[in-house]
Scaffold this motif. Structure first.
Motif, short mmCIF file in Angstrom:
data_model
loop_
_atom_site.label_atom_id
_atom_site.label_comp_id
_atom_site.label_asym_id
_atom_site.label_seq_id
_atom_site.Cartn_x
_atom_site.Cartn_y
_atom_site.Cartn_z
N GLN A 105 8.11 59.03 3.56
CA GLN A 105 7.88 60.14 2.66
C GLN A 105 6.85 61.08 3.26
O GLN A 105 6.90 62.30 3.09
CB GLN A 105 7.41 59.64 1.29
CG GLN A 105 7.29 60.78 0.27
CD GLN A 105 6.82 60.29 -1.09
OE1 GLN A 105 5.63 60.09 -1.30
NE2 GLN A 105 7.75 60.08 -2.00
N ARG A 106 5.91 60.50 3.98
CA ARG A 106 4.88 61.27 4.68
C ARG A 106 4.54 60.54 5.98
O ARG A 106 4.38 59.33 5.98
CB ARG A 106 3.63 61.42 3.82
CG ARG A 106 2.61 62.40 4.40
CD ARG A 106 1.31 62.33 3.64
NE ARG A 106 1.48 62.57 2.22
CZ ARG A 106 0.53 62.35 1.31
NH1 ARG A 106 -0.66 61.90 1.70
NH2 ARG A 106 0.75 62.57 0.03
N GLY A 107 4.47 61.29 7.08
CA GLY A 107 4.28 60.68 8.39
C GLY A 107 2.97 59.92 8.52
O GLY A 107 2.00 60.14 7.79
N MET A 108 2.96 59.02 9.51
CA MET A 108 1.77 58.24 9.84
C MET A 108 1.11 58.87 11.06
O MET A 108 1.64 58.78 12.17
CB MET A 108 2.15 56.79 10.12
CG MET A 108 2.68 56.05 8.91
SD MET A 108 3.30 54.40 9.33
CE MET A 108 5.00 54.80 9.76
N VAL A 109 0.00 59.55 10.89
CA VAL A 109 -0.68 60.21 12.00
C VAL A 109 -1.51 59.20 12.76
O VAL A 109 -2.24 58.39 12.17
CB VAL A 109 -1.56 61.37 11.49
CG1 VAL A 109 -2.31 62.03 12.64
CG2 VAL A 109 -0.69 62.41 10.78
N ILE B 187 12.20 60.18 20.53
CA ILE B 187 12.59 58.88 19.99
C ILE B 187 12.21 57.85 21.04
O ILE B 187 12.72 57.89 22.16
CB ILE B 187 14.09 58.83 19.68
CG1 ILE B 187 14.45 59.92 18.66
CG2 ILE B 187 14.48 57.45 19.15
CD1 ILE B 187 15.93 60.04 18.38
N CYS B 188 11.28 56.97 20.70
CA CYS B 188 10.69 56.04 21.66
C CYS B 188 11.14 54.61 21.37
O CYS B 188 10.72 54.01 20.37
CB CYS B 188 9.17 56.12 21.61
SG CYS B 188 8.52 57.75 22.03
N GLN C 19 13.49 49.38 15.93
CA GLN C 19 13.81 49.33 17.36
C GLN C 19 13.44 50.62 18.09
O GLN C 19 13.54 50.69 19.31
CB GLN C 19 15.29 49.03 17.58
CG GLN C 19 16.25 50.12 17.11
CD GLN C 19 17.66 49.89 17.63
OE1 GLN C 19 17.87 49.38 18.73
NE2 GLN C 19 18.65 50.27 16.83
N ALA C 20 13.00 51.64 17.35
CA ALA C 20 12.53 52.86 18.00
C ALA C 20 11.67 53.65 17.02
O ALA C 20 11.90 53.61 15.81
CB ALA C 20 13.69 53.72 18.49
N LEU C 21 10.66 54.33 17.55
CA LEU C 21 9.83 55.24 16.77
C LEU C 21 10.38 56.65 16.88
O LEU C 21 10.80 57.08 17.95
CB LEU C 21 8.40 55.27 17.32
CG LEU C 21 7.56 54.00 17.34
CD1 LEU C 21 6.25 54.30 18.06
CD2 LEU C 21 7.28 53.53 15.95
N VAL C 22 10.35 57.38 15.78
CA VAL C 22 10.60 58.81 15.81
C VAL C 22 9.23 59.47 15.67
O VAL C 22 8.60 59.40 14.61
CB VAL C 22 11.53 59.26 14.68
CG1 VAL C 22 11.72 60.79 14.70
CG2 VAL C 22 12.88 58.56 14.80
N ILE C 23 8.74 60.05 16.77
CA ILE C 23 7.40 60.62 16.75
C ILE C 23 7.46 62.13 17.00
O ILE C 23 8.36 62.62 17.69
CB ILE C 23 6.46 59.95 17.78
CG1 ILE C 23 6.99 60.12 19.21
CG2 ILE C 23 6.28 58.49 17.46
CD1 ILE C 23 6.05 59.55 20.27
N ILE D 78 -0.18 71.13 13.12
CA ILE D 78 -0.71 69.76 13.14
C ILE D 78 -0.50 69.24 14.56
O ILE D 78 0.61 68.87 14.93
CB ILE D 78 0.03 68.85 12.14
CG1 ILE D 78 0.22 69.54 10.79
CG2 ILE D 78 -0.72 67.52 11.96
CD1 ILE D 78 1.27 68.89 9.92
N PRO D 79 -1.54 69.20 15.39
CA PRO D 79 -1.36 68.84 16.81
C PRO D 79 -1.19 67.34 17.06
O PRO D 79 -0.60 66.95 18.06
CB PRO D 79 -2.64 69.36 17.47
CG PRO D 79 -3.66 69.37 16.38
CD PRO D 79 -2.91 69.67 15.11
N ASP D 80 -1.70 66.49 16.16
CA ASP D 80 -1.71 65.05 16.41
C ASP D 80 -0.30 64.45 16.43
O ASP D 80 0.63 64.96 15.81
CB ASP D 80 -2.51 64.33 15.33
CG ASP D 80 -3.98 64.68 15.34
OD1 ASP D 80 -4.74 64.02 16.05
OD2 ASP D 80 -4.36 65.65 14.63
N ILE D 81 -0.18 63.31 17.13
CA ILE D 81 1.05 62.52 17.08
C ILE D 81 1.19 61.92 15.69
O ILE D 81 0.24 61.39 15.13
CB ILE D 81 1.00 61.37 18.11
CG1 ILE D 81 1.10 61.92 19.53
CG2 ILE D 81 2.13 60.38 17.88
CD1 ILE D 81 0.98 60.85 20.59
#
Length: 448
Positions: free
Chosen positions: A43-47, A324-325, A366-370, A429-432
């Motif tokens: 619902q909201r990304g994890m910075v 996608i990592c 199995q993969a992160l979407v960052i 928002i510059p952060d990963i």
């Protein structure tokens, strides 16, 4: 349908298209098995604080940080519920899997000696046992298996980048006109990577894995015994004496890479979709996007309050760099879930790990979407400008759709805060941040 919903659902579908779709004219296999894959979007990304994940310890980097290795393993260890919106179950992949492997009861007679010999021959193609620096027996991929895995990683990365370009072209009339020329050039990279994968032993390794899976069905006890050894070989302890299993994310520099090389996602109101996949609709209902894009308080799977964008806000556009990592757990043997003739005693019954009601581990990330460098611009109303000011101040936890705009870093031992930066047209928002996970659906197990 409101503008808030169209923005959020378009975003889900564009990412989902890259993960599960394929350009039908490319002739290339998809990077993920679509029938066994689910995309769960927060619902909201994890910075993330990138410094927490850089330079992790590994056998080839013994001067690296054990804590960074622990942080990476923890980041992808939470088991999501079977839902298109990310909702952690409170259980971990490593805990459920390690208990399954260690508590297993196998109910089959031992196989004939010739079957055991053939299985041992096949395993030697893929893994070898060696001594580590402390003299312990450990298991590692053979040179062939390691080379083939690296080549597959390169193909997976090249193909997903290509499909991202293809999906963007299908959504933009101007790009779609030139895609026959641009796409032919873009397709050369995944084609070369696919050829390199073949030269690195793709077919040989696939044949060995296929035959080994067949042999394992008559050697369940040996398969689980090998899995127990593999767990021990990848077990580590951090400075706080916390045990974990070394896990890697590809590419190795994902937390510190130059984001200018990442594919870029861009859309504006004119390119928003009006019809959406069942997956996007399911996610949108769980994430309550119909209530509004702005969210305040809460976290990745809930918020204290939500507010719609003002009708006076116009010309919204959004862009970000993304990747996608893939996640690799060399300590895990996914073929165990498919084997017959085993149970885990009092831990759970048939279908209790996956496939039954309220399973322990229905999905495995199995993969992160960052994403990085998220930019949102518009002709903002006074009300929405105040929301941006609230996020910029850093005094509140604020989200805009699936993006975290301000708040505390996720999965961090510190209480450091992050916040968006004002621009002339909006904010950046510059952060990963982790938007979601590509997950494998676990085969129903234990068997009946």
């Amino acid at each position: 349908m409101s503008l808030d919903e169209r923005i959020a659902l378009t975003l889900y579908d564009r990412i989902f298209q890259v993960i599960s779709g394929a350009d039908p004219n490319s002739g290339m296999p998809s990077a993920f098995e679509s029938d066994k894959t689910m995309f769960v979007l927060a619902q909201r990304g994890m910075v993330l604080n990138a410094a927490d994940y850089r330079n992790p310890w590994s056998p080839g980097n013994t001067d690296g940080s054990i804590q960074a290795a622990f942080n990476i393993a923890s980041l992808v260890d939470e088991i999501p519920a079977m839902n298109h919106m990310y909702s952690p179950t409170g259980r971990s992949v490593s805990d459920v899997y390690s208990k399954m492997v260690r508590m297993v009861n196998v109910t089959e007679p031992p196989p004939p000696p010739e079957v055991q010999r053939r299985r041992d021959e096949l395993k030697k193609v893929l893994v070898e046992r060696v001594k580590d620096d402390e003299g312990r027996d450990v298991e590692r991929p053979t040179a062939l298996a390691d080379k083939e895995q690296q080549a597959f990683n390169n193909y997976q990365d090249a193909y997903m980048a290509y499909v991202g370009q293809w999906a963007a072209a299908q959504a933009d009339p101007n790009l779609k006109k030139v895609w026959p020329v641009v796409g032919a050039q873009a397709l050369q990279r995944p084609k070369r990577a696919f050829a390199d994968w073949g030269a690195a032993g793709r077919d040989e390794v696939a044949a060995v894995k296929g035959e080994l899976a067949t042999q394992n069905r008559s050697q369940v006890a040996r398969a689980f015994a090998d899995a127990q050894f593999r767990l021990l070989a990848y077990e580590l302890v951090n400075e706080l004496q916390e045990t974990f299993f070394r896990t890697t994310i590809s590419p190795s520099d994902w937390a510190g890479a130059d984001a200018s090389t990442w594919p870029q996602f861009t859309f504006s109101e004119s390119t928003l979709k009006s019809d959406f996949s069942a997956e996007a609709t399911s996610w949108g209902a769980s994430a309550q996007v119909s209530v509004g894009l702005w969210s305040f308080g809460g976290g990745v799977s809930s918020s204290d309050s939500r507010v719609s964008m003002s009708g006076d806000t116009t010309d919204v556009s959004l862009s970000f760099r993304w990747r996608i990592c893939p996640v690799y757990r060399k300590w895990m043997d996914g073929t165990l879930f498919k084997l017959p003739n085993w149970d885990v005693g009092t831990m759970t019954g048939a279908g209790g790990i996956a496939g039954g009601p309220d399973p322990l581990m229905p999905l495995i990330p199995q993969a992160l979407v960052i994403v990085r460098d998220v930019r949102v611009s518009a002709n903002w109303s006074h009300q929405d400008s105040e929301h941006i000011d609230s996020a910029i101040s850093g005094s509140a936890s604020v989200g805009y759709g699936p993006f975290a705009v301000s708040g505390n870093y996720s999965h961090s031992s510190t209480s450091d805060k992050f916040g968006a930066q004002r621009t002339g047209q909006g904010f950046v928002i510059p952060d990963i941040q982790v938007l979601g996970f590509v997950c494998t659906k676990v085969d129903p197990c234990p068997p009946k």
